[in-house]
Design an enzyme around this catalytic site. Structure first.
Site, PDB file in Angstrom:
ATOM      1  N   ARG A 113       5.213 -23.886  11.945  1.00 42.52           N
ATOM      2  CA  ARG A 113       5.031 -22.777  11.006  1.00 42.52           C
ATOM      3  C   ARG A 113       4.038 -21.746  11.515  1.00 42.52           C
ATOM      4  O   ARG A 113       4.138 -20.570  11.195  1.00 42.52           O
ATOM      5  CB  ARG A 113       4.554 -23.319   9.652  1.00 42.52           C
ATOM      6  CG  ARG A 113       5.623 -24.071   8.897  1.00 42.52           C
ATOM      7  CD  ARG A 113       5.065 -24.662   7.628  1.00 42.52           C
ATOM      8  NE  ARG A 113       4.016 -25.631   7.906  1.00 42.52           N
ATOM      9  CZ  ARG A 113       3.303 -26.236   6.970  1.00 42.52           C
ATOM     10  NH1 ARG A 113       3.510 -25.962   5.707  1.00 42.52           N
ATOM     11  NH2 ARG A 113       2.382 -27.118   7.293  1.00 42.52           N
ATOM     12  N   GLU A 160     -17.336 -22.873   7.242  1.00 39.75           N
ATOM     13  CA  GLU A 160     -16.317 -23.858   7.586  1.00 39.75           C
ATOM     14  C   GLU A 160     -16.902 -24.971   8.448  1.00 39.75           C
ATOM     15  O   GLU A 160     -17.699 -24.718   9.344  1.00 39.75           O
ATOM     16  CB  GLU A 160     -15.158 -23.194   8.336  1.00 39.75           C
ATOM     17  CG  GLU A 160     -14.414 -22.142   7.519  1.00 39.75           C
ATOM     18  CD  GLU A 160     -13.677 -22.729   6.327  1.00 39.75           C
ATOM     19  OE1 GLU A 160     -13.459 -23.957   6.298  1.00 39.75           O
ATOM     20  OE2 GLU A 160     -13.320 -21.949   5.416  1.00 39.75           O
ATOM     21  N   HIS A 164     -15.700 -17.966   5.624  1.00 36.71           N
ATOM     22  CA  HIS A 164     -14.700 -17.237   4.850  1.00 36.71           C
ATOM     23  C   HIS A 164     -15.370 -16.525   3.669  1.00 36.71           C
ATOM     24  O   HIS A 164     -16.309 -17.061   3.065  1.00 36.71           O
ATOM     25  CB  HIS A 164     -13.645 -18.198   4.297  1.00 36.71           C
ATOM     26  CG  HIS A 164     -12.465 -18.372   5.193  1.00 36.71           C
ATOM     27  ND1 HIS A 164     -12.084 -19.597   5.710  1.00 36.71           N
ATOM     28  CD2 HIS A 164     -11.566 -17.471   5.663  1.00 36.71           C
ATOM     29  CE1 HIS A 164     -11.004 -19.439   6.456  1.00 36.71           C
ATOM     30  NE2 HIS A 164     -10.665 -18.163   6.444  1.00 36.71           N
ATOM     31  N   CYS A 202      -7.563 -17.599  11.234  1.00 36.93           N
ATOM     32  CA  CYS A 202      -8.963 -17.980  11.007  1.00 36.93           C
ATOM     33  C   CYS A 202      -9.242 -19.356  11.616  1.00 36.93           C
ATOM     34  O   CYS A 202     -10.210 -19.537  12.366  1.00 36.93           O
ATOM     35  CB  CYS A 202      -9.276 -17.994   9.515  1.00 36.93           C
ATOM     36  SG  CYS A 202      -9.260 -16.365   8.745  1.00 36.93           S
TER      37      CYS A 202
END
Length: 212
Positions: free
Chosen positions: A88, A78, A165, A141
């Site tokens: 959210r 990443e 990931h 994450c």
């Protein structure tokens, strides 16, 4: 270098997490690096606290977090973790209010300071599907990647940090025929190559961007 490699516990109803299963199988020495492994909870803030405790008790040069990204075909280092202002993400195990999830005194984002392009190319050169990712999602994450940047910025200057990931493993896709998977052996091979590529030099100047 002394590298702390973290991996999340199973979440979302899954019985296993390929990140954790792969990290368990990593060698204790990879290239010139000594590896310490740490399981962390898939929970906002708790994950950061477990890592913070490990950093306070040991002198690590690098923290590399590994997480599951079901639906991805490749192992994906990443590039960036973002400070999300989005209600959210308050939907977590502890139902924390949004003000407790956002890092109010932090910048909008932290870029990994690992050589993510070298790491991506190392994965590919090992014969494993790899891709540089520009989004760590909006769940724990991303939270951990951002918090690693925050810890390096505020408390551990010189600490190098990043996130990778990994896909589902085949056992997880028995009832998910539309989802890609990768064997634990292949994931371990790709992670090993990526970790071996970690150094203190400038990252490669190659174009690994995406158009969509």
């Amino acid at each position: 270098m002394k590298i702390l490699v973290t991996a999340f516990d199973p979440f979302g109803g899954e019985k296993m997490n390929p990140a954790l299963e792969a990290v368990k199988q990593l060698d204790d020495t990879i290239g010139d690096h000594s590896i310490t492994k740490l399981e962390i909870p898939t929970v906002f803030h708790e994950s950061k606290e477990v890592i913070s405790k490990a950093l306070a008790e040991n002198d690590f040069d690098v923290v590399l977090a590994i997480g599951q990204a079901g639906g991805r075909f490749e192992i994906t280092p990443e590039r960036i973790g973002i400070n999300i202002d989005d209600a959210r993400i308050a939907d977590n195990k502890e139902n924390q209010p949004i003000d407790e999830v956002i890092q109010k005194d932090g910048p909008p984002a932290y870029f990994s300071n690992l050589p993510v392009k070298k790491m991506t190319e190392a994965i590919q050169n090992a014969g494993v599907p790899g891709r540089l990712s520009n989004t760590a999602g909006t769940f724990v994450c991303n939270h951990v990647l951002y918090q690693l940047g925050y810890l390096a910025d505020k408390s551990y200057p010189g600490l190098r940090f990043g996130f990778i990931h990994v896909p589902f493993i085949p056992e997880q896709t028995i009832n998910k025929p539309d989802k890609p998977s990768m064997s634990i052996h292949t994931i371990v091979k790709g992670l090993t190559a990526a970790i071996k590529a970690i150094d203190t030099l400038e990252d490669k100047k190659v174009a690994l961007g995406e158009t969509h």
